[in-house]
Enzyme design. Structure first.
Site, mmCIF file in Angstrom:
data_model
loop_
_atom_site.group_PDB
_atom_site.id
_atom_site.type_symbol
_atom_site.label_atom_id
_atom_site.label_comp_id
_atom_site.label_asym_id
_atom_site.label_seq_id
_atom_site.Cartn_x
_atom_site.Cartn_y
_atom_site.Cartn_z
ATOM 1 N N GLU A 105 -10.095 3.826 -7.393
ATOM 2 C CA GLU A 105 -9.116 2.742 -7.399
ATOM 3 C C GLU A 105 -9.843 1.407 -7.512
ATOM 4 O O GLU A 105 -10.757 1.129 -6.740
ATOM 5 C CB GLU A 105 -8.285 2.764 -6.118
ATOM 6 C CG GLU A 105 -7.185 1.731 -6.141
ATOM 7 C CD GLU A 105 -6.249 1.822 -4.945
ATOM 8 O OE1 GLU A 105 -6.745 1.866 -3.816
ATOM 9 O OE2 GLU A 105 -5.019 1.851 -5.160
ATOM 10 N N CYS A 107 -0.599 -0.583 -4.871
ATOM 11 C CA CYS A 107 -1.058 0.812 -4.785
ATOM 12 C C CYS A 107 -0.313 1.675 -5.795
ATOM 13 O O CYS A 107 -0.766 2.753 -6.152
ATOM 14 C CB CYS A 107 -0.939 1.358 -3.368
ATOM 15 S SG CYS A 107 0.628 1.009 -2.619
ATOM 16 N N LYS A 122 -0.556 -5.692 13.589
ATOM 17 C CA LYS A 122 -1.758 -6.384 13.118
ATOM 18 C C LYS A 122 -1.722 -6.509 11.591
ATOM 19 O O LYS A 122 -1.964 -5.543 10.874
ATOM 20 C CB LYS A 122 -3.011 -5.602 13.538
ATOM 21 C CG LYS A 122 -4.284 -6.323 13.197
ATOM 22 C CD LYS A 122 -5.239 -5.351 12.546
ATOM 23 C CE LYS A 122 -6.132 -5.878 11.489
ATOM 24 N NZ LYS A 122 -5.900 -7.064 10.756
ATOM 25 N N GLU A 135 -0.573 5.263 4.206
ATOM 26 C CA GLU A 135 -0.430 5.024 2.766
ATOM 27 C C GLU A 135 -1.728 4.400 2.299
ATOM 28 O O GLU A 135 -2.100 3.322 2.755
ATOM 29 C CB GLU A 135 0.742 4.079 2.474
ATOM 30 C CG GLU A 135 2.104 4.736 2.555
ATOM 31 C CD GLU A 135 2.258 5.936 1.645
ATOM 32 O OE1 GLU A 135 1.553 6.018 0.608
ATOM 33 O OE2 GLU A 135 3.064 6.812 1.985
HETATM 34 P P1 ADP Z 1 -8.548 -3.549 2.112
HETATM 35 O O1 ADP Z 1 -9.873 -3.102 1.589
HETATM 36 O O2 ADP Z 1 -7.452 -3.460 1.131
HETATM 37 O O3 ADP Z 1 -8.573 -4.841 2.850
HETATM 38 P P2 ADP Z 1 -8.501 -2.167 4.627
HETATM 39 O O4 ADP Z 1 -8.225 -0.731 4.857
HETATM 40 O O5 ADP Z 1 -9.829 -2.694 4.951
HETATM 41 O O6 ADP Z 1 -8.112 -2.417 3.126
HETATM 42 O O7 ADP Z 1 -7.432 -3.065 5.385
HETATM 43 C C1 ADP Z 1 -6.117 -2.660 5.673
HETATM 44 C C2 ADP Z 1 -5.807 -3.074 7.086
HETATM 45 O O8 ADP Z 1 -6.646 -2.309 7.971
HETATM 46 C C3 ADP Z 1 -6.088 -4.540 7.392
HETATM 47 O O9 ADP Z 1 -5.103 -5.038 8.275
HETATM 48 C C4 ADP Z 1 -7.445 -4.464 8.066
HETATM 49 O O10 ADP Z 1 -7.690 -5.560 8.914
HETATM 50 C C5 ADP Z 1 -7.300 -3.195 8.846
HETATM 51 N N1 ADP Z 1 -8.595 -2.614 9.285
HETATM 52 C C6 ADP Z 1 -9.813 -2.756 8.716
HETATM 53 N N2 ADP Z 1 -10.757 -2.107 9.420
HETATM 54 C C7 ADP Z 1 -10.135 -1.522 10.467
HETATM 55 C C8 ADP Z 1 -10.549 -0.691 11.570
HETATM 56 N N3 ADP Z 1 -11.810 -0.348 11.746
HETATM 57 N N4 ADP Z 1 -9.610 -0.286 12.444
HETATM 58 C C9 ADP Z 1 -8.319 -0.614 12.270
HETATM 59 N N5 ADP Z 1 -7.860 -1.395 11.280
HETATM 60 C C10 ADP Z 1 -8.752 -1.850 10.390
#
Ligand code: ADP
Length: 477
Positions: free
Chosen positions: A379, A280, A171, A246
């Site tokens: 950050e 990062c 994903k 990470e």
């Molecule tokens: P950012 O703020 O940099 O977008 P996220 O942690 O929200 O960081 O996103 C990193 C990845 O995690 C993306 O692919 C996002 O779609 C996914 N993501 C966000 N929310 C969830 C969740 N509840 N469960 C699993 N994956 C998620």
């Protein structure tokens, strides 16, 4: 417009789509990409589970050939894929092509690793018994990636997962599905059996969350925010699942009195502002000793005047736009926070208009910051850095380590004594001497400590720690 679909059980599928928008020119739609549902995700997990027994026993030559083919095609298409990356993420074209080359190199590296799988044969402590230690694939791996390295991060998770015989539900981040779709298409055409690699693009709250809730994922490798990383961790304990996380960084770059000023400025400017500060491993804390402080700030300010912020595809652009409106708001909010906290705005801080509508922000440098300010502790993930003045090396090291994070730590110095001491005492997974905090090799471990990372390292042969499980077998002779 055609829809770039999800790949589930070897079939391209999905009619619901979202627009992939270019942050350098928000009028440009890069493409329409499928947005998967919870049902799609469950189907993908089932397909990966069904494909695992055969793929886990596939020959290492088959894996080698597929990974090598993918690496070769990515390299042959580096300009086209680099342009796609620059258009969907906003990093400059040279950086984007460089990242694409990196993705190719990662596939080539793990194509080689597939042929080097080895175990150990050791004597038992009991007579007439032999002991074998082997590595076996984990099972179905969930791969969840962020938007800031749209091709390299997927590559460094997908390549080892396949190399060691795992199947995948992948994903990518919603903002940058294009490069992920391209590498999945390349691997699919390279001959991966149906269901070995499944792509489900879509929302974190739907696709990602369905992955977290599944008992059928043996491991999740995640790169993203601290908040989501914690959700991955908590859900994984419940399912007895292996994880590799990470997350954030607040990386220090120490500049000592004895530093070569031009080396220090190049390293600091690169660390803080290249890739729009959206790495990062970026440094947003420039910790500078008293004797060089004023000269460093003057030279940095001069350097920042020479950096062009513009459309990612334009020749001569040094810094592309911020990735989207939400991140831009975060960056400008932190600039206001920095001012209110009493840091001095030495350069930048303003939005800029360019020929095309995009999220353009000046590189922003604060001085007279303290390590207790929010701009020094949290950050930001944008082109915003602060100079923190310190007395001497000892204080610099203490300030560098005084952070909840621990990914990368840099120092600019001509002193062997200080460089050696810093390498040993920096509380970080990666240490850089006279180099930017960002910019790493693909064949050696990547990862951090403290709040930055959890689980074993990514990349190089250390990737095997996460993507395999060890078996110890005893045989009576
Ligand atoms: P950012 O703020 O940099 O977008 P996220 O942690 O929200 O960081 O996103 C990193 C990845 O995690 C993306 O692919 C996002 O779609 C996914 N993501 C966000 N929310 C969830 C969740 N509840 N469960 C699993 N994956 C998620």
């Amino acid at each position: 417009m055609t829809i770039y679909q999800n790949l589930i059980a070897g079939e391209w599928t999905g009619a619901d789509a979202v627009e992939n928008i270019n942050p350098s020119d928000t009028k440009e739609v890069v493409g329409l990409y499928a947005s998967g549902s919870a049902a799609d995700t469950k189907n993908a997990i089932a397909a990966a589970k069904a494909a695992f027994p055969a793929w886990s026993r596939s020959g290492i030559w088959e894996r080698h050939v597929i990974l090598k083919k993918a690496g070769d095609e990515i390299m042959a298409r580096k300009d086209e894929l680099g342009a796609l990356l620059a258009r969907e993420e906003g990093k400059t074209l040279p950086e984007a092509i460089g990242e694409t080359i990196r993705a190719s190199q990662i596939f080539e590296f793990f194509a080689g690793e597939a042929l080097r799988l080895a175990g150990e044969v050791v004597p038992s402590v009991r007579p007439n018994i032999g002991v074998e230690i082997t590595r076996e694939p984990l099972g179905v791996i969930g791969i969840i990636t962020p938007w800031n390295f749209p091709i390299a991060i997927p590559a460094w998770k997908i390549a080892p997962a396949l190399c060691y015989g795992n199947t995948i539900v992948f994903k990518p981040a919603e903002l940058v599905p294009g490069c992920s779709w391209a590498i999945v298409d390349i691997l699919h055409r390279a001959g991966l059996p149906k269901g070995v690699l499944n792509l489900v693009m879509g929302k974190g709250s739907i696709v990602g969350q369905t992955m977290l809730d599944s008992p059928d994922l043996a491991g999740i490798t995640f790169t993203g925010s601290v908040g989501t990383g914690k959700r991955v961790a908590v859900s994984s304990i419940e399912h007895n699942r292996k994880i590799q996380l990470e997350m954030g960084g607040k990386n220090p770059m120490v500049i000592l009195d004895d530093a070569d000023l031009s080396v220090a400025v190049e390293a600091a400017a690169n660390s803080a502002f290249f890739s729009t500060g959206q790495r990062c491993t970026a440094s947003s804390r420039l910790i500078v000793t008293e004797g060089i402080h004023d000269r460093f700030v003057a030279a940095m300010t001069e350097k920042l005047k020479t950096l062009n912020v513009d459309h990612a595809l334009k020749t001569g652009t040094h810094i592309g736009p911020v990735v989207d409106e939400r991140q831009l708001k975060t960056d400008t909010d932190y600039i206001e926070i920095g001012k209110k906290e009493g840091a001095k705005l030495a350069f930048g801080g303003e939005l800029i208009a360019r020929d095309t509508p995009g999220f353009y922000l000046q590189p922003t440098l604060f001085t007279e910051a303290t390590n207790q300010m929010r701009i020094s502790r949290e950050e930001i993930f944008g082109p915003v850095a602060s100079v923190i003045r310190v007395k001497d090396y000892e204080e610099a090291l203490a300030v560098a380590n005084d952070t909840p994070f621990g990914l990368s730590s840099g120092i600019a110095t001509t002193s062997l004594k200080h460089a050696t001491h810093f390498k040993r005492n920096a509380e970080a997974g990666m240490v850089m001497v006279n180099l930017p905090t960002a910019g790493v090799d693909f064949h050696v471990p990547f990862g951090g400590r403290k709040g930055s990372s959890y689980g074993s390292r990514e990349q190089g042969k250390y990737a095997a720690e996460f993507f395999t499980t060890v078996k110890t077998a005893y045989t009576l002779a």
